[in-house]
Scaffold this motif. Structure first.
Motif, mmCIF file in Angstrom:
data_model
loop_
_atom_site.group_PDB
_atom_site.id
_atom_site.type_symbol
_atom_site.label_atom_id
_atom_site.label_comp_id
_atom_site.label_asym_id
_atom_site.label_seq_id
_atom_site.Cartn_x
_atom_site.Cartn_y
_atom_site.Cartn_z
ATOM 1 N N SER A 102 0.844 -1.182 0.000
ATOM 2 C CA SER A 102 0.000 0.000 0.000
ATOM 3 C C SER A 102 0.887 1.241 0.000
ATOM 4 O O SER A 102 1.874 1.321 0.739
ATOM 5 C CB SER A 102 -0.890 0.002 1.239
ATOM 6 O OG SER A 102 -1.454 1.279 1.450
ATOM 7 N N ASN A 128 -2.478 2.190 -4.643
ATOM 8 C CA ASN A 128 -3.463 2.971 -3.896
ATOM 9 C C ASN A 128 -4.389 1.989 -3.189
ATOM 10 O O ASN A 128 -5.125 1.247 -3.853
ATOM 11 C CB ASN A 128 -4.242 3.864 -4.854
ATOM 12 C CG ASN A 128 -5.267 4.731 -4.136
ATOM 13 O OD1 ASN A 128 -5.595 4.501 -2.971
ATOM 14 N ND2 ASN A 128 -5.784 5.723 -4.828
ATOM 15 N N ASP A 130 -7.120 2.315 -1.834
ATOM 16 C CA ASP A 130 -8.544 2.556 -2.071
ATOM 17 C C ASP A 130 -8.993 2.110 -3.465
ATOM 18 O O ASP A 130 -10.186 2.164 -3.774
ATOM 19 C CB ASP A 130 -8.861 4.043 -1.894
ATOM 20 C CG ASP A 130 -8.681 4.503 -0.460
ATOM 21 O OD1 ASP A 130 -8.740 3.646 0.448
ATOM 22 O OD2 ASP A 130 -8.474 5.712 -0.239
ATOM 23 N N ASP A 131 -8.038 1.673 -4.311
ATOM 24 C CA ASP A 131 -8.409 1.209 -5.644
ATOM 25 C C ASP A 131 -9.297 -0.030 -5.545
ATOM 26 O O ASP A 131 -9.253 -0.769 -4.548
ATOM 27 C CB ASP A 131 -7.170 0.873 -6.463
ATOM 28 C CG ASP A 131 -6.526 2.117 -7.072
ATOM 29 O OD1 ASP A 131 -7.173 3.182 -7.074
ATOM 30 O OD2 ASP A 131 -5.372 2.026 -7.536
ATOM 31 N N ASP A 132 -10.076 -0.270 -6.602
ATOM 32 C CA ASP A 132 -10.962 -1.428 -6.588
ATOM 33 C C ASP A 132 -10.167 -2.721 -6.803
ATOM 34 O O ASP A 132 -8.979 -2.700 -7.145
ATOM 35 C CB ASP A 132 -12.082 -1.286 -7.616
ATOM 36 C CG ASP A 132 -11.578 -1.202 -9.058
ATOM 37 O OD1 ASP A 132 -10.595 -1.881 -9.406
ATOM 38 O OD2 ASP A 132 -12.178 -0.439 -9.841
ATOM 39 N N VAL A 158 -5.282 6.179 6.476
ATOM 40 C CA VAL A 158 -6.084 5.353 5.577
ATOM 41 C C VAL A 158 -6.372 4.033 6.286
ATOM 42 O O VAL A 158 -5.471 3.411 6.861
ATOM 43 C CB VAL A 158 -5.336 5.094 4.259
ATOM 44 C CG1 VAL A 158 -6.053 4.052 3.410
ATOM 45 C CG2 VAL A 158 -5.167 6.393 3.479
ATOM 46 N N ASP A 161 -8.688 -2.076 3.856
ATOM 47 C CA ASP A 161 -9.731 -3.090 3.719
ATOM 48 C C ASP A 161 -9.033 -4.448 3.757
ATOM 49 O O ASP A 161 -8.642 -5.006 2.736
ATOM 50 C CB ASP A 161 -10.500 -2.902 2.406
ATOM 51 C CG ASP A 161 -11.735 -3.793 2.327
ATOM 52 O OD1 ASP A 161 -11.802 -4.784 3.070
ATOM 53 O OD2 ASP A 161 -12.623 -3.496 1.517
ATOM 54 N N ASN A 314 -8.711 14.742 9.041
ATOM 55 C CA ASN A 314 -8.864 13.316 8.760
ATOM 56 C C ASN A 314 -8.775 12.546 10.063
ATOM 57 O O ASN A 314 -7.724 12.508 10.708
ATOM 58 C CB ASN A 314 -7.770 12.845 7.792
ATOM 59 C CG ASN A 314 -7.912 11.364 7.446
ATOM 60 O OD1 ASN A 314 -8.953 10.746 7.691
ATOM 61 N ND2 ASN A 314 -6.863 10.789 6.881
ATOM 62 N N LYS A 322 -14.646 9.086 5.010
ATOM 63 C CA LYS A 322 -14.813 8.111 3.928
ATOM 64 C C LYS A 322 -14.491 6.700 4.393
ATOM 65 O O LYS A 322 -14.911 5.725 3.775
ATOM 66 C CB LYS A 322 -13.939 8.495 2.726
ATOM 67 C CG LYS A 322 -12.461 8.432 2.985
ATOM 68 C CD LYS A 322 -11.626 8.859 1.774
ATOM 69 C CE LYS A 322 -11.619 7.821 0.687
ATOM 70 N NZ LYS A 322 -10.677 8.138 -0.402
ATOM 71 N N TYR A 323 -13.739 6.616 5.504
ATOM 72 C CA TYR A 323 -13.357 5.289 6.007
ATOM 73 C C TYR A 323 -14.274 4.784 7.119
ATOM 74 O O TYR A 323 -14.013 3.725 7.691
ATOM 75 C CB TYR A 323 -11.904 5.326 6.499
ATOM 76 C CG TYR A 323 -10.936 5.608 5.379
ATOM 77 C CD1 TYR A 323 -10.725 4.677 4.367
ATOM 78 C CD2 TYR A 323 -10.260 6.820 5.310
ATOM 79 C CE1 TYR A 323 -9.863 4.939 3.315
ATOM 80 C CE2 TYR A 323 -9.389 7.091 4.262
ATOM 81 C CZ TYR A 323 -9.194 6.149 3.277
ATOM 82 O OH TYR A 323 -8.345 6.415 2.234
ATOM 83 N N LEU A 326 -15.335 1.179 6.904
ATOM 84 C CA LEU A 326 -14.267 0.243 7.240
ATOM 85 C C LEU A 326 -13.982 0.259 8.739
ATOM 86 O O LEU A 326 -13.643 -0.772 9.332
ATOM 87 C CB LEU A 326 -12.995 0.567 6.454
ATOM 88 C CG LEU A 326 -13.075 0.345 4.938
ATOM 89 C CD1 LEU A 326 -11.763 0.749 4.270
ATOM 90 C CD2 LEU A 326 -13.391 -1.117 4.623
#
Length: 424
Positions: A102, A128, A130-132, A158, A161, A314, A322-323, A326
């Motif tokens: 990461s 990244n 956060d990429d799919d 961050v 996941d 953050n 946004k997290y 998670l």
């Protein structure tokens, strides 16, 4: 036992008449009655200690406690958190191999993988987090040996996941290494979500008092080293250690035994028994400290969010982060004690803010009982280019604020006066 009880009771179990408190065994060597028994120790056929570079009773008790807290099969303390990262990677990857990491990781980890280990022939692709799934899958190569991420990244916060990354790693036949330093096993246990190896800088929350450097590698004990055919170092005889076949001879402790027998033997990144003793004192209150860190950080974050002298904030525990989904999944009992935010006016005013703090200290540290602050772009991450800084999620105005266990009202009052001074 529950986690709270393990923090206090696991590891050292005194017998009748022995010291109640974990003893500091300050000895490099150990005496035995027969050469034959000592030979069996060297062959890893008997349990025991023969040289403190490899193992020590004080360190061993703390290793057992941390393994139990994380739910792993075994652990190995190291001299520092960087040594734990180094050992975890080098135990799997060598010259000609590839690692996926990461991009949102501690600057020292980024430099270790991207610069130092590159000189040893280990290539790293930073992704990244956060990429799919499909985008991340494109990073894998035939020679990929492991995937690395941080539960909560330092300092960009961050949230990894873990299940997504574990699925990616396992579909490509490699293990997932998770740095759990900021979360600790009190807030998240990565093995429960598919991670294979967990590492910590124990100098942070596990110690809790900035008193002793250290790191730890924890073996989850479930990765199948034979299935993918990618790990001959685990499935073929190790001629440097009496032909041992780690996957066959040591079962669910194959990874940690190899790390100790090969890397600790050769690199000597050994923890001091005294440091292990201090670490154990910190572990005994870990379950009390982590909820307080999380509560105080959330209160401070809510204050900062409304302050006119910051441009962004953050903290994964905020409802609009946004997290937050998670956090709800992986960190339901708290998002730890570190906040990052941008000071209005950019780099110059961020420095003014730090200089105006009275309760919080400016230190090259994070995650201990006392509130502290840092400007990463000019300190911990100063070796990175602006482009690399942005890849790591570090902007020039970013302040990393580590919320301690003091009264939250005092922490917020210090933030208020320093922010006012920064834009005076």
């Amino acid at each position: 036992m529950e986690l709270e009880t393990k923090c206090v009771q696991s590891g050292y179990k005194p017998k009748n008449g022995e010291p109640r408190v974990l003893p500091i065994v300050q000895s490099t060597t150990y005496k035995y009655d027969s050469a034959d028994f000592m030979g069996k120790l060297f062959d890893l056929e008997e349990a025991g200690y023969f040289y403190t570079r490899l193992a020590n009773p004080t360190c061993g008790a703390v290793e057992e406690k941390i393994a139990e807290l994380e739910g792993g099969s075994g652990a190995m303390l190291t001299s520092a958190g960087q040594a734990a990262t180094l050992g975890a990677v080098m135990n799997i990857a060598g010259a000609g191999d590839h690692v996926i990491c990461s991009a949102a990781v501690y600057g020292g980890t980024f430099n270790l993988l991207g610069v130092t280990l590159a000189k040893f022939g280990i290539e790293t692709t930073f992704v990244n987090p956060d990429d799919d799934y499909d985008t991340l899958a494109k990073a894998f190569k035939d020679n990929t040996k492991c995937v690395i991420g941080e539960t909560i990244s330092n300092p960009s916060l961050v949230v990894l996941d873990i299940e997504k990354f574990a699925k990616l790693a396992h579909e490509h036949g490699v293990p997932l290494i998770v740095d759990n330093t900021f979360a600790t096993p009190i807030l998240c246990r990565p093995f429960e979500f598919g991670a294979d190896i967990v590492i910590h800088s124990t100098s942070k929350y596990l110690d809790g008092h900035a008193a002793a450097l250290g790191g730890v590698i924890v073996d989850g004990g479930k990765f199948d080293w034979e299935a993918s055919g990618k790990f001959p170092e685990f499935t073929e005889p190790d001629e440097s250690y009496h032909g041992k076949v780690y996957a066959k001879d040591f079962g669910n402790q194959a990874f940690i035994t190899k790390a100790r027998a090969q890397l600790m033997r050769d690199l000597g990144v050994t923890p001091a028994p005294m440091n292990a003793f201090i670490l154990n004192l910190g572990l005994e209150t870990l379950h009390l400290r982590m909820p307080r860190h999380s509560e105080n950080a959330l209160a401070a974050a809510e204050f900062l969010k409304k302050n006119e002298n910051i441009t962004w904030i953050n903290y994964p525990g905020l409802p609009d982060s946004k997290y937050k989904p998670l956090v709800d999944k992986y960190l339901p009992n708290g998002a730890s004690g570190v906040i990052s935010f941008g000071v209005k006016g950019g780099r110059a005013n961020a420095v003014k803010f730090l200089d105006a703090l009275k309760l919080a200290a400016i230190v090259t540290h994070v995650a201990d009982a006392r509130t502290c602050a840092l400007h990463p772009a000019s300190t911990t991450h100063r070796q990175l280019t602006d482009e690399q800084l942005l890849e790591c999620g570090v902007s020039p105005d970013l302040v990393r604020f580590s919320v301690g266990i003091e009264n939250s009202k005092d922490i917020i009052a210090d933030l208020a006066q320093a922010l006012e001074a920064s834009n005076a």
